[in-house]
Design a protein around this motif. Structure first.
Motif, short mmCIF file in Angstrom:
data_model
loop_
_atom_site.label_atom_id
_atom_site.label_comp_id
_atom_site.label_asym_id
_atom_site.label_seq_id
_atom_site.Cartn_x
_atom_site.Cartn_y
_atom_site.Cartn_z
N ALA A 76 -12.47 -10.37 -15.33
CA ALA A 76 -12.66 -11.59 -16.10
C ALA A 76 -13.97 -11.54 -16.88
N SER A 77 -15.02 -11.00 -16.25
CA SER A 77 -16.30 -10.90 -16.95
C SER A 77 -16.20 -9.96 -18.15
N MET A 78 -15.47 -8.85 -18.00
CA MET A 78 -15.33 -7.91 -19.10
C MET A 78 -14.48 -8.48 -20.23
N ASP A 79 -13.47 -9.26 -19.89
CA ASP A 79 -12.68 -9.92 -20.93
C ASP A 79 -13.56 -10.86 -21.74
N SER A 80 -14.42 -11.62 -21.06
CA SER A 80 -15.32 -12.54 -21.74
C SER A 80 -16.32 -11.79 -22.60
N ILE A 81 -16.82 -10.66 -22.09
CA ILE A 81 -17.77 -9.86 -22.86
C ILE A 81 -17.12 -9.30 -24.11
N ALA A 82 -15.89 -8.80 -24.00
CA ALA A 82 -15.20 -8.25 -25.17
C ALA A 82 -15.01 -9.33 -26.23
#
Length: 355
Positions: free
Chosen positions: A341-347
């Motif tokens: 979820a954190s990586m989706d938000s970062i992308a």
């Protein structure tokens, strides 16, 4: 097609079906644990008949020595003439349907710095992210260690992901003045990696979309890089980061040995010599940061306390910066259940950042 494109095409044919790396964790005193082993994918490639060379082609420029004396003050590097470039792409480490991973090296202040480069499938040009890893003892560190998950996820999302080993790590040259100059050389290597990506004719990078992503100690290096060279990057992510106050870092990570104890032996503790720690801190200079910044932190991080993220966020807000703080309830320093979820938000954040 560039040379890199031809190598990628060949590697993809030879390594069809190779999986993303996974394996054991490596602890990190003031950084992060890497839940993926950087060597597992190379082993998979070897099983398919490809042997990754441990040697990376060295840049062709003549080296010039890094600073070996002078004050350990962050301001010393403000608006310096950074000399990064000459990116060299080496052997294929792994290939998936989404990206190909290479050994790589470049020049930073004349030093050879190694790293790992993930390039998405396709023609490009692609947006790019320079990755700054957390602390792992250089005596045991191997190239690409510390942000394997992040590097893979970014490449799958269509980003060239360049993991920088830093000077004094893996196959990089040693800087004998690294500790005496407060390890600011790591941030210099991050700045110079951006230039190296932009200058490369082999890697299809969108020059207007090169961002920074630092984890733990690397988060501090990213903040330093933003202050050293304002406007050099498109945006920045500061993930489970160390403090923007060097005194907080010294108190947290002094444990009977290592850099922070050596620093106290040289200049005194924060209580004995507060001016030295202020001079080495990013907090007093956040008004120099011009890029959008995303701070990501877990509420249960006991390595880099959540109060540090709050402090850095508050300072950036006060300075008028474009900054956002994303909390992840219950996540510790390494991130687990909410990593994806954190990586989706970062992308999404990187995609929306103005070029």
């Amino acid at each position: 097609m560039t040379r890199l494109g031809r190598v990628a095409a060949t590697g993809a044919l030879l390594l069809v079906g190779a999986a993303c790396s996974s394996g054991s964790s490596d602890g990190d005193r003031d950084g992060t644990a890497d839940p993926a082993s950087p060597s597992s994918s190379a082993a998979g490639a070897a099983d398919d008949g490809v042997t990754a060379s441990p040697d990376v082609p060295e840049p062709t420029t003549e080296p010039s020595p890094p600073p070996t004396s002078g004050p350990a003050e962050l301001e010393r590097w403000f608006d310096a003439e950074f000399t990064g470039g000459d990116l060299q792409v080496g052997e294929v480490r792994e290939s998936t349907g989404s990206y190909t991973s290479y050994d790589a090296s470049y020049r930073s202040e004349g030093l050879l710095v190694t790293g790992v480069l993930n390039v998405p499938a396709g023609e490009g040009p692609f947006p790019a992210v320079v990755l700054a890893h957390g602390y792992i003892d250089p005596a045991v560190y191997v190239s690409g260690q510390g942000m394997t998950r992040e590097r893979g996820r970014l490449a799958e999302a269509g980003y060239v992901a360049f993991h920088v080993d830093y000077r004094n790590h893996a196959g990089s040259d040693d800087d004998p003045a690294l500790d005496e100059t407060q390890r600011f050389g790591y941030a210099v290597d991050v700045v110079n990696a951006v230039t190296a990506l932009r200058d490369s004719t082999d890697v299809p990078v969108d020059d207007d979309r090169v961002s920074l992503f630092g984890r733990s100690m690397g988060g501090g290096a990213v903040l330093e890089a933003l202050e050293m060279a304002p406007g050099h990057a498109q945006a920045a992510v500061v993930y489970a980061s160390v403090a923007s106050d060097a005194a907080d870092n010294q108190r947290q990570f002094s444990d009977g040995g290592g850099f922070w104890d050596d620093l106290a032996a040289r200049v005194g503790t924060p209580e004995e010599n507060p001016a030295s720690y202020t001079a080495a801190s990013t907090g007093p200079h956040v008004d120099r940061i011009t890029e959008p910044v995303l701070i990501v932190h877990g509420t249960a991080d006991d390595t880099c306390p959540p109060a540090w993220a709050e402090e850095t966020h508050g300072l950036l807000l006060e300075a008028g910066a474009d900054v956002r703080l994303d909390w992840y309830e219950g996540e510790g320093h390494a991130f687990g259940p909410q990593f994806d979820a954190s990586m989706d938000s970062i992308a999404t954040f990187l995609e929306q950042a103005p070029a």
